[in-house]
Design an enzyme around this catalytic site. Structure first.
Site, PDB file in Angstrom:
ATOM      1  N   HIS A 475      23.446  47.307  39.461  1.00 15.03           N
ATOM      2  CA  HIS A 475      23.443  47.016  38.023  1.00 15.03           C
ATOM      3  C   HIS A 475      23.473  48.313  37.215  1.00 15.03           C
ATOM      4  O   HIS A 475      24.334  48.491  36.337  1.00 15.03           O
ATOM      5  CB  HIS A 475      22.193  46.203  37.675  1.00 15.03           C
ATOM      6  CG  HIS A 475      22.047  45.870  36.225  1.00 15.03           C
ATOM      7  ND1 HIS A 475      22.338  44.616  35.720  1.00 15.03           N
ATOM      8  CD2 HIS A 475      21.649  46.612  35.160  1.00 15.03           C
ATOM      9  CE1 HIS A 475      22.123  44.618  34.414  1.00 15.03           C
ATOM     10  NE2 HIS A 475      21.703  45.822  34.051  1.00 15.03           N
ATOM     11  N   GLU A 476      22.548  49.204  37.510  1.00 13.26           N
ATOM     12  CA  GLU A 476      22.496  50.456  36.741  1.00 13.26           C
ATOM     13  C   GLU A 476      23.733  51.313  36.995  1.00 13.26           C
ATOM     14  O   GLU A 476      24.209  52.012  36.094  1.00 13.26           O
ATOM     15  CB  GLU A 476      21.220  51.235  37.069  1.00 13.26           C
ATOM     16  CG  GLU A 476      19.926  50.497  36.754  1.00 13.26           C
ATOM     17  CD  GLU A 476      19.857  49.980  35.321  1.00 13.26           C
ATOM     18  OE1 GLU A 476      20.487  50.573  34.432  1.00 13.26           O
ATOM     19  OE2 GLU A 476      19.162  48.972  35.102  1.00 13.26           O
ATOM     20  N   HIS A 479      26.448  50.282  34.644  1.00  9.13           N
ATOM     21  CA  HIS A 479      26.316  50.971  33.351  1.00  9.13           C
ATOM     22  C   HIS A 479      26.871  52.392  33.455  1.00  9.13           C
ATOM     23  O   HIS A 479      27.586  52.872  32.571  1.00  9.13           O
ATOM     24  CB  HIS A 479      24.842  51.050  32.945  1.00  9.13           C
ATOM     25  CG  HIS A 479      24.276  49.795  32.366  1.00  9.13           C
ATOM     26  ND1 HIS A 479      24.883  49.111  31.334  1.00  9.13           N
ATOM     27  CD2 HIS A 479      23.141  49.114  32.663  1.00  9.13           C
ATOM     28  CE1 HIS A 479      24.142  48.059  31.019  1.00  9.13           C
ATOM     29  NE2 HIS A 479      23.081  48.039  31.808  1.00  9.13           N
ATOM     30  N   HIS A 482      30.603  52.566  33.395  1.00  4.33           N
ATOM     31  CA  HIS A 482      31.109  52.314  32.041  1.00  4.33           C
ATOM     32  C   HIS A 482      31.107  53.610  31.237  1.00  4.33           C
ATOM     33  O   HIS A 482      32.029  53.871  30.452  1.00  4.33           O
ATOM     34  CB  HIS A 482      30.223  51.260  31.368  1.00  4.33           C
ATOM     35  CG  HIS A 482      30.856  50.584  30.206  1.00  4.33           C
ATOM     36  ND1 HIS A 482      30.167  49.729  29.373  1.00  4.33           N
ATOM     37  CD2 HIS A 482      32.121  50.610  29.717  1.00  4.33           C
ATOM     38  CE1 HIS A 482      30.976  49.265  28.440  1.00  4.33           C
ATOM     39  NE2 HIS A 482      32.165  49.787  28.626  1.00  4.33           N
TER      40      HIS A 482
END
Length: 697
Positions: A475-476, A479, A482
């Site tokens: 998940h991190e 980020h 991105h």
């Protein structure tokens, strides 16, 4: 075009102050509390000089001129303050906390003044849009909106009051965060070995090591998640579970140390936010919060959440009925208490699927998981990840670089382990953004920091992750991708900058899907003792249990999101007192509306709800579920294009990378999504992925 005036002189680098060294990466290993005040003073002076220069009547209203003068100065201030804020979160000490808090009001005042400077607002309004490229046009549109939201159209007493509110909110939010951290760190229970029956061996070993480090007898149990969660799931001793549970859910409240009670802070924060919204012409803070987001109104958010709750409720009710029946039949618990549910849930999961999360942990040594993550990312996005060197703030921090065709794209820090004086949870933050620097013309590559709180390794072995930890890491990293893979050269819309808050979770939640794929898991697992990869039979059990309690989990998230939005859009904060009673009543009302498990009256959940009181998610917690719709639908495109060998289409991966990741905030998120998917998002994929599709029709 007129010739811009010269850029103001840059403060000389002081070798005695690492916060003023911008030659490359932050000197995290050298930054000390005594560096904060002089560095921030110098950078504030520099930024204030630049602001006065660009707002002078003779200064041209041209994008390049403004950027070359003002953006360079404010970017330096932002990077230095970001380093201080980061250290305050991951390496908190009394001296650093004092230095941070001393500088915080001045920094807040400057950013507030910058955001509402009507002279600067006028310059941006005067810029000729025909002179801008698409990235600059989007950045200018965002800036004009943010000037209005920042109070640039306020005057006189209203403007002064707005500035006061920003300063007070910054201080109160910081205090909320400090109280939460201190209340978490303050608890310790030194248990006897016979109290720990059922706990995984590595948790027991870590607890013994923690006690020994303090020259204490027994086994030190804390409220840090790598300790707390296994106790709740596996400890057979109900009294032990109750002790930790009560301590956890009453942190930072009137039921504990009064010096760490966040109750009055909550009321004060809500009152200030409501006043801020009304100063800016909004009926409530919920409306203000949504102004720069995808969702059009609080009513639309509430409708979305209630629709999702209605779809999930039958599944959640069935989950609880199963738990109650199992507890009575197999565990002799006719009346389960709040500290029993996680334990019951783990036991039922083992019985139903012959599977426990603890069976997976030996297959997820952290180095192997990280290598598997990198391998998956390299295959999906045509990059290479390798170790790099940089000054770090703790020996456990690692540093990496991402390349494509031998060219540096970005770099990132990874801080994986839980420890004292480190904020709980997991997050990604930017160190610097990709930017074609207007002062030098050089391309500045992006840098990110990824922070988790995994349990440390025990007895000379590497840290072992739960599958939930693996999901968090992916998940991190989503980020991070991105931010790091952007191809946008304009600072304010590069990477995560300028992305609507309720879309920023799309890339992170998207990456979680790969943690359930056989090919990915097979490559990223190796038993800590034998080196064998995850067996297919155990994987099949894991997949069978994938949506276990998904109805309950969805309702829990919806409950938090409803509480957040209703708290910020329906409650008259002026009527709140310092007891927190009205806030708790609202949560109880929402709990009765959507939840399927009873809530204990002593729980003080709002008092540590850091996401909305100190973490930027105020009237925005719904973003997790909103973005989950986007991410599930995006991943569905990969499912639709997988080949018979389970490999993803390179064409689909490239389209996702280019439309979503590389575009960053350079256009509205819905445009980026449609550029990838060819249509607006649909809810079907999310319901299917979470095992609730049968109620979708």
């Amino acid at each position: 075009m007129s010739t811009p005036p010269p850029t103001p002189p840059v403060s000389p680098v002081s070798p005695a102050n690492p916060l003023l060294d911008f030659t490359d990466l932050p000197l995290f290993d050298q930054i000390r509390p005594e560096h904060v005040a002089p560095a921030i003073d110098a950078l504030l002076t520099e930024a204030e000089t630049a602001l006065e220069q660009v707002t002078a009547p003779a200064f041209p209203a041209e994008w390049a001129a403004l950027s070359r003068t003002l953006d360079v100065a404010t970017e330096r201030l932002g990077r230095a303050w970001g380093a201080v804020s980061h250290l305050n979160a991951v390496a908190d000490t009394p001296a650093l906390r004092a230095a941070y808090n001393a500088a915080l009001p001045r920094v807040t005042v400057f950013w507030t003044r910058l955001g509402c400077d009507e002279r600067l607002y006028a310059k941006y309004k005067t810029i000729d849009p025909a002179t801008l490229n698409l990235e600059q046009h989007q950045a200018r549109q965002n800036a004009l909106r943010d000037f209005v939201l920042g109070g640039a159209e306020l005057h006189g007493a209203a403007r002064e009051r707005y500035a006061q509110i920003q300063e007070q909110l910054a201080e109160l939010s910081q205090k909320f965060s400090e109280n939460t951290l201190d209340a978490t760190d303050a608890f310790a229970h030194y248990a006897h070995l016979d109290e720990l029956a059922g706990l995984p061996a590595d948790v027991v070993a870590a607890a013994r090591a923690a006690a020994q480090a303090e020259d204490k007898a027994g086994y030190k149990l804390t409220l840090q998640m790598p300790c707390y969660l296994p106790v709740m799931q596996f400890a057979r001793n109900s009294a032990l579970r109750e002790k930790l549970y009560r301590a956890y859910v009453t942190r930072a409240s009137e039921l504990g140390d009064p010096k760490l009670d966040n109750t009055a802070l909550i009321s004060a924060i809500l009152q200030l936010r409501q006043e801020e919204a009304q100063l800016l012409g909004y009926a409530n803070y919920g409306e203000l919060s949504l102004a720069p987001k995808m969702a059009p109104s609080p009513a639309r958010v509430l409708d979305f959440l209630r629709d999702l709750a209605a779809r999930a409720h039958p599944f959640g009710a069935r989950d609880v009925a199963d738990l109650r029946a199992f507890a009575a039949r197999e565990l002799g618990l006719a009346d389960p208490q709040p500290w029993d549910w996680s334990y019951i849930g783990e036991k039922l999961k083992q019985a139903r699927y012959a599977f426990s999360e603890e069976e997976l942990r030996p297959y997820f040594p952290a180095p192997k998981v990280l290598a598997g993550l990198f391998q998956a990312v390299e295959a999906l996005f045509e990059v290479r990840i390798r170790r790099d060197n940089a000054p770090v703030w703790h020996p456990s921090v690692e540093f990496y670089r991402i390349e494509r065709s031998g060219q540096l794209i970005g770099q990132f820090y990874l801080d994986p382990s839980a420890r004292a004086a480190k904020r709980g949870g997991a997050w990604m933050d930017d160190v610097r953004s990709r930017w074609r620097r207007p002062d030098t013309g050089a391309l500045q590559t992006p840098v990110a920091q990824l922070v988790c709180n995994f349990a440390a390794g025990a007895q000379g072995k590497p840290p072992l992750l739960t599958h939930e930890d693996v999901l968090t890491l992916f998940h991190e990293f989503g980020h991070g991708l991105h931010h790091l893979l952007t191809q946008v050269d304009e600072h304010d819309v590069s990477g995560i900058s300028g992305v609507e808050w309720d879309a920023v979770e799309l890339p992170s939640q998207f990456m979680e899907n790969f943690c359930w794929e056989w090919e990915t898991l097979h490559r990223m697992t190796a038993h800590v003792d034998t080196g064998e990869p995850l067996p297919r039979a155990l994987y099949d059990k894991m997949i069978a249990a994938k949506n276990y309690q998904s109805g309950m989990q969805t309702l829990r998230q919806v409950e938090f999101a409803l509480f957040d939005m209703r708290l910020h859009s329906e409650i008259d904060a002026r009527q709140l007192d310092h007891t927190g009673q009205r806030v708790r009543e609202l949560l109880a009302q929402i709990h009765a509306e959507v939840a399927v498990l009873p809530a204990p009256p002593f729980a003080r959940t709002p008092n540590t709800f850091s996401h909305i009181f100190s973490g930027g998610y105020a009237a925005g917690y719904y973003s997790y579920k909103w973005a989950e719709v986007l991410s599930a639908d995006a991943y569905a495109a990969f499912e639709e294009s997988v080949d018979p060998q389970g490999r993803h289409s390179l064409e689909t991966s490239r389209r996702y990378r280019q439309a979503i990741l590389e575009a960053g905030g350079s256009r509205p998120a819905m445009e980026s999504f449609k550029a990838f998917r060819g249509r607006e998002p649909q809810l079907d994929a999310l319901l299917r992925h979470q095992g609730m599709a049968e109620k979708a029709g």
